[in-house]
Write a protein that holds these residues in place. Structure first.
Motif, short mmCIF file in Angstrom:
data_model
loop_
_atom_site.label_atom_id
_atom_site.label_comp_id
_atom_site.label_asym_id
_atom_site.label_seq_id
_atom_site.Cartn_x
_atom_site.Cartn_y
_atom_site.Cartn_z
N TRP A 165 -11.18 21.72 -4.02
CA TRP A 165 -11.41 20.59 -3.03
C TRP A 165 -12.49 20.23 -2.33
O TRP A 165 -12.83 19.38 -2.31
N TYR A 166 -13.38 21.55 -2.06
CA TYR A 166 -14.59 21.41 -1.63
C TYR A 166 -15.54 20.31 -2.60
O TYR A 166 -16.22 19.51 -2.43
N ALA A 167 -15.25 20.56 -4.09
CA ALA A 167 -16.28 20.06 -5.09
C ALA A 167 -15.78 18.70 -5.17
O ALA A 167 -16.63 17.79 -5.22
N LEU A 168 -14.43 18.47 -4.88
CA LEU A 168 -14.06 16.89 -4.92
C LEU A 168 -14.51 16.11 -3.76
O LEU A 168 -14.90 14.94 -3.84
N ASN A 169 -14.53 17.12 -2.60
CA ASN A 169 -15.01 16.11 -1.42
C ASN A 169 -16.63 16.01 -1.55
O ASN A 169 -17.14 14.91 -1.22
N VAL A 170 -17.38 16.91 -2.12
CA VAL A 170 -18.75 16.69 -2.34
C VAL A 170 -19.07 15.49 -3.39
O VAL A 170 -19.84 14.67 -2.95
N ARG A 171 -18.12 15.44 -4.21
CA ARG A 171 -18.17 14.23 -5.16
C ARG A 171 -18.11 12.99 -4.70
O ARG A 171 -18.88 12.06 -4.70
N ARG A 172 -17.17 12.79 -3.74
CA ARG A 172 -16.62 11.67 -2.80
C ARG A 172 -17.71 11.41 -2.07
O ARG A 172 -18.24 10.13 -1.87
N THR A 173 -18.51 12.03 -1.28
CA THR A 173 -19.49 12.20 -0.57
C THR A 173 -20.68 11.64 -1.16
O THR A 173 -21.40 10.66 -0.46
N ILE A 174 -21.10 12.13 -2.02
CA ILE A 174 -22.48 11.87 -2.74
C ILE A 174 -22.33 10.73 -3.70
O ILE A 174 -23.34 9.70 -3.61
N LEU A 175 -21.27 10.32 -4.36
CA LEU A 175 -20.89 9.31 -5.02
C LEU A 175 -20.24 8.07 -4.65
O LEU A 175 -20.49 7.01 -5.33
N GLY A 176 -19.71 8.31 -3.65
CA GLY A 176 -18.80 7.38 -2.72
C GLY A 176 -17.46 7.32 -3.65
O GLY A 176 -17.01 8.13 -4.01
N THR A 177 -17.32 6.16 -4.12
CA THR A 177 -16.01 6.22 -5.07
C THR A 177 -16.55 6.30 -6.66
O THR A 177 -17.48 6.25 -6.55
N PRO A 178 -15.45 7.05 -7.48
CA PRO A 178 -15.85 7.70 -8.62
C PRO A 178 -16.35 6.32 -9.46
O PRO A 178 -15.80 5.35 -9.42
N PRO A 179 -17.60 6.56 -9.84
CA PRO A 179 -17.82 5.47 -10.74
C PRO A 179 -17.38 5.39 -12.12
O PRO A 179 -16.98 6.41 -12.47
N PRO A 180 -17.21 4.19 -12.66
CA PRO A 180 -16.77 4.01 -13.95
C PRO A 180 -16.88 4.84 -15.18
O PRO A 180 -16.41 5.39 -16.06
N ASP A 181 -18.30 5.35 -15.08
CA ASP A 181 -18.94 5.88 -16.30
C ASP A 181 -19.08 7.51 -15.97
O ASP A 181 -19.88 8.00 -16.74
N ALA A 182 -18.61 7.96 -14.91
CA ALA A 182 -18.83 9.34 -14.58
C ALA A 182 -18.07 10.41 -15.36
O ALA A 182 -17.23 10.00 -16.05
#
Length: 122
Positions: free
Chosen positions: A105-122
């Motif tokens: 959950w923390y990793a997903l939260n960091v991902r959302r914080t750093i990248l905003g919405t998930p990019p299409p090519d992530a």
């Protein structure tokens, strides 16, 4: 002119992938190392239970290597739910499911914080 990354990282996508991969790799190691203590401490972990733990560990290791794909994040979330459900085999697996579920959950939260919405090519 492109906007600089919100996080200040040179390659924020790679940093986030590394966090996800590291979390899953650590989970795989802990799962494999947890088999013997469960058996020695009197756990009723049958052959099927040990097989399930090994399958979860292998899945976590494989997903760690596939974090460049966007679907791997959803698969990692599903893996956390499977680990939590494996608590039906032994209570200590449910505890590991809660611990690694919180780390994921923390990793997903960091991902959302750093990248905003998930990019299409992530």
């Amino acid at each position: 002119m492109t906007e600089p990354p919100r996080s200040g990282l040179r390659n924020p996508r790679a940093a986030v992938r590394g966090l996800g991969a590291g979390t899953l790799a650590l989970e795989a190691i802990v799962l494999l190392l947890g088999i013997q203590p469960i058996r020695v401490m009197g756990g009723d972990l049958s052959g099927w239970g040990i097989g399930a733990v090994i399958a979860l560990a292998v899945s976590a290791a494989v997903l760690a290597g596939l974090m460049r794909h966007r679907w791997a994040w959803a698969a990692g979330s599903a893996l956390q739910l499977l680990l939590l459900a494996s608590g039906l085999l032994h209570w200590s697996l449910a505890v590991l499911g809660l611990i690694f579920g919180a780390a994921w959950w923390y990793a997903l939260n960091v991902r959302r914080t750093i990248l905003g919405t998930p990019p299409p090519d992530a």
